[in-house]
Write a protein that holds these residues in place. Structure first.
Motif, PDB file in Angstrom:
ATOM      1  N   UNK A 735       0.888  -1.153  -0.090  1.00  0.00           N
ATOM      2  CA  UNK A 735       0.012   0.017  -0.094  1.00  0.00           C
ATOM      3  C   UNK A 735       0.993   1.139  -0.019  1.00  0.00           C
ATOM      4  N   UNK A 736       1.817   1.290   0.743  1.00  0.00           N
ATOM      5  CA  UNK A 736       2.817   2.537   0.944  1.00  0.00           C
ATOM      6  C   UNK A 736       3.511   2.623  -0.640  1.00  0.00           C
ATOM      7  N   UNK A 789      -3.168   3.748  -9.497  1.00  0.00           N
ATOM      8  CA  UNK A 789      -4.577   4.196 -10.038  1.00  0.00           C
ATOM      9  C   UNK A 789      -5.395   3.430  -9.042  1.00  0.00           C
ATOM     10  N   UNK A 790      -5.174   1.926  -8.656  1.00  0.00           N
ATOM     11  CA  UNK A 790      -6.331   1.272  -7.605  1.00  0.00           C
ATOM     12  C   UNK A 790      -5.954   1.795  -6.433  1.00  0.00           C
ATOM     13  N   UNK A 794      -9.275   3.346  -4.590  1.00  0.00           N
ATOM     14  CA  UNK A 794      -9.773   2.880  -3.223  1.00  0.00           C
ATOM     15  C   UNK A 794      -9.921   4.010  -2.256  1.00  0.00           C
ATOM     16  N   UNK A 795      -9.034   4.884  -2.174  1.00  0.00           N
ATOM     17  CA  UNK A 795      -8.798   6.066  -1.253  1.00  0.00           C
ATOM     18  C   UNK A 795      -9.536   7.097  -1.735  1.00  0.00           C
TER      19      UNK A 795
END
Length: 797
Positions: A735-736, A789-790, A794-795
């Motif tokens: 994720x980071x 992009x994902x 999501x965020x």
């Protein structure tokens, strides 16, 4: 029937037929211990293996055996031990100033090194050895030995290196003691020989108690160890100190026959004269007859470089005592017996001029046993005709550790007491030796112990299973009273085949490894029968097999609680207490029964089966058993355990469809895992048609199994948690990484120019990025763009 054959050291090669002098009777002399210290596993190897053969001859082949063992309670090692111990006690009673004591220790330290490890005295700077520079010198001179190599770095380490390690350990301990000013107690091993060199002449040799007090203590200690190992006591025990007058007479007779001579108060056996008369010398080990090291060892450390011998190999029958040694009167002056003569005199006094068997450890073959033979045959021969003193010589293989013989002198041993406390059970020690040939060497190793534990576990589990099946079939009857005889499914044929193989194995010079395999294979075939005939098990055939195995393991001495003719079933139980009444013995089991039935009633399950089981009059069944006089806990407890087991079986059947499912299953598990486990009872769950099988297994073993299972579960849970955390960490890292825009991922010191999408165009040196590298970098850029992009989606960025 198979003819018993034995390996006879007097006739090297294959086993020879065993024919005793008198039919059905065997006369046997064994060299006993020299008692001056703790017995170790090397002694266990010798005396347990001897005991196994003795038991087989007595209880399998049916011989009447007269078994004689000596106790050596005076020889060079004992003299040194007792004398030095007395001198150390006297030294400790003196008043020393600290400088005086330090000087004593320093002098003893240097003396010990000079006598045993001379390489330590060599120094490039010319300085003297001291506790302060000892460690550095030790590592420089003997580092290879301490690391497990030889002094030269070539070949494998042996007894010489083991002795070096012993002396180094003594000096290392002394160094620590001297530096910490705890000399008495810590530096005793270096003080003992030094004090002996100073004061040995002060010892009164006529005061035999100085020596016999020590040997009496260690003889009792040895016997305790033998009892712990289930070694049968000898029929006759002889001690050297009670035979000294007879020894002197025996020696006189050898002199009269021309086979010995006196020299300066000592008497030596004349090998040349003996051989000239047509007698062979060194019959057991002819290749060793000129081995000077073995000859000196046989004469003893106090008799080195003795003069007056006619031949280099001539050995002492009687020794002139030197200062500090025990003395007895003799025609040649005050002295003491030689080592070898003691056995000749004592064995002949009890068994006569001939015996069937003489035995001992293989290290005694030369010179001790060869010298025994020579002097005894010299004593008994008549008119120049050779005399045969021993018909069969049996030599037990020695026990080794790290390539060296386990011995007191090398101090590379584990005492029997420590072994039984830390590593072995008495049965385990015996199994180890049964798994090897009695006349072969045994190397101490973890694999050896694991193999023995596996064999014992196999036999134990078989006994548990058969006893459980018999108890189940007997409906509460004493299994010892069951007369079950049958041969369904071929079990009787398998048993008879095994019995024939056992006879062949034991007749082949007591081949116990083969015998142990016979038992293992028989159990394996029996277990196959149990597993493949669940509904029509041949209980009668299994009982016959189990009782025969019980007899064999009893003969092998594997059950200290059993006695001949070993007609029980399984290892004999030591749990029963004859002081308790039958009701007191069964009280723990009846208490569990009462507890379980009370809790089942509270569940109100409305089951006809449960009502019937709870209504069984178990007390009446117990009373019937009790009236038979049995005190066997397993028999007396069976009415209560059988009912509890059947109640639990029914609970498990009712649980799936009952509203009280959770309570029922909890009660069922507690009965098995707590209530019965604490009684040493295990319920082996089978199919619903069969129900659980009741097995008596020691509580400690069940709790250990339970803890092992729990430990595995904890380990499994910990591994699962570690995997979860690793996954979380990986997801967090991903994720980071996804947060980084592809336009920024290559903007670092590796490159100096980029296009509008952030793809690098120039290296840090200002050159164009190669096309091959661009292709690879573009793939990374595409993956990062997708991940980024994902992440944004999501965020909600």
């Amino acid at each position: 029937m198979e003819q018993l054959k034995v390996h006879n050291s007097l006739k090297p090669g294959p086993p020879v037929p065993f024919v005793p002098r008198e039919e059905g009777k065997v006369s046997w002399y064994v060299c006993g211990p020299t008692v001056y210290d703790h017995s170790h596993l090397g002694h266990a190897r010798n005396y347990v293996s001897t005991d196994i053969i003795r038991r087989i001859m007595l209880e399998y082949f049916g011989y009447k055996v007269k078994f004689v063992m000596n106790i050596t309670d005076v020889d060079d090692k004992i003299i040194l031990k007792a004398r030095r111990q007395r001198l150390l006690e006297l030294e400790k009673s003196k008043t020393y100033s600290e400088p005086e004591l330090s000087k004593l220790a320093a002098t003893a330290f240097e003396s010990y090194a000079k006598g045993n490890l001379p390489e330590l005295l060599n120094s490039s700077d010319g300085s003297e050895l001291s506790p302060n520079n000892y460690i550095a010198r030790r590592d420089a001179a003997y580092g290879k030995v301490l690391a497990g190599s030889t002094l030269t770095g070539e070949g494998k380490p042996g007894d010489a290196e083991a002795k070096m390690k012993m002396h180094l350990a003594n000096l290392t301990a002394a160094t620590k003691a001297i530096q910490e000013k705890k000399i008495f107690g810590g530096a005793d091993e270096i003080l003992l020989p030094y004090l002996d060199s100073l004061y040995k002449e002060s010892i009164d040799g006529k005061d035999h108690t100085i020596f016999t007090d020590v040997t009496k203590y260690w003889e009792d200690d040895f016997m305790e160890d033998m009892d712990a190992l289930n070694v049968m006591r000898p029929d006759v025990i002889t001690r050297v100190t009670t035979y000294v007058p007879k020894i002197a007479v025996f020696v006189e007779q050898i002199i009269k026959k021309g086979f010995a001579y006196e020299s300066d108060g000592s008497v030596y056996f004349d090998i040349a004269a003996f051989e000239k008369a047509g007698n062979p010398y060194a019959r057991l080990r002819p290749e060793s007859r000129n081995d000077k090291a073995l000859q000196e060892e046989g004469e003893g450390s106090l008799s080195k470089n003795v003069g007056g011998k006619r031949g280099a190999g001539d050995f002492a029958l009687w020794k002139k005592s030197k200062a500090g040694e025990p003395v007895w009167p003799s025609p040649w002056g005050e002295g003491r017996p030689g080592w070898h003569i003691e056995c000749s005199v004592m064995a002949s006094d009890v068994l006569g001029s001939q015996m069937d068997i003489h035995s001992g450890g293989i290290d005694l073959a030369f010179p001790h046993h060869d010298n025994e033979l020579a002097q005894s045959e010299a004593y008994f021969c008549e008119h120049g005709k050779p005399h045969n003193w021993v018909n069969y010589f049996l030599h037990m293989g020695h026990l080794s550790i790290a390539g060296s013989k386990m011995s007191k002198s090398l101090k590379n041993f584990q005492t029997i007491k420590d072994a039984l406390k830390k590593d072995y059970t008495p049965r385990g020690v015996r199994v180890v030796f049964l798994l090897g040939r009695w006349n072969d060497g045994v190397e101490i190793s973890p694999d050896m112990r694991t193999m023995a534990e596996g064999w014992e576990s196999t036999v134990n589990n078989f006994f548990v299973n058969v006893k459980s099946l018999l108890a189940e079939a007997g409906a509460g009857a004493d299994i010892k009273s069951l007369s079950l005889n049958g041969s369904a499914h071929g079990l009787q044929e398998i048993l008879e085949k095994s019995q024939a193989e056992m006879r062949a194995a034991l007749s082949d010079s007591f081949d116990t490894p083969r015998a142990m395999r016979v038992l293992s294979e028989l159990i394996s075939q029996s277990n196959i029968h149990i597993n493949t005939h669940k509904l029509d098990i041949d209980i009668r055939g299994l009982e016959s097999i189990a009782r025969w195995i019980t007899k064999i393991v009893g003969i092998f001495g594997l059950d200290a609680n059993a006695s001949p003719p070993y007609d029980g079933l399984g290892w004999a139980s030591s749990a029963s207490n004859s002081k308790l009444t039958a009701k007191e013995i069964v009280e723990p089991y009846s208490a569990v029964y009462e507890k379980v039935t009370a809790e089942v009633k509270q569940l109100n399950l409305h089951s006809e089966v449960l009502d019937r089981l709870i209504g069984v009059d178990v007390d009446a069944e117990f009373s019937t058993l009790s009236s038979s006089g049995t005190k066997d806990p397993e028999v007396l407890a069976m009415p209560y355990l059988r009912t509890v087991s059947k109640i639990r079986d029914e609970l498990r059947k009712l649980a799936p469809s009952s509203p009280a499912k959770k309570q029922i299953l909890s009660l069922s598990d507690r009965i098995r895992d707590v209530d019965l486990t604490l009684l040493g009872v295990y319920l082996d769950d089978r199919t619903d048609d069969q129900g659980a099988l009741i097995k008596f297994i020691p509580k400690e073993e069940l709790l250990a199994q339970k803890e092992e299972k729990a430990a595995k579960e904890r380990e499994k849970a910990a591994a699962k948690e570690a995997q979860r955390l690793a996954r979380e960490k990986e997801e967090l890292a991903k994720a980071e990484k996804a947060k980084v825009s592809p336009a920024d991922m290559f903007r670092d010191e590796r490159f100096s120019a980029w296009d509008e999408e952030g793809m690098p165009t120039k290296t840090k040196e200002g050159e164009d990025v190669p096309k091959s590298a661009l292709k690879k970098l573009k793939k990374e850029w595409d993956r990062q763009k997708k991940a980024h992009d994902e992440w944004k989606a999501k965020s909600g960025v």
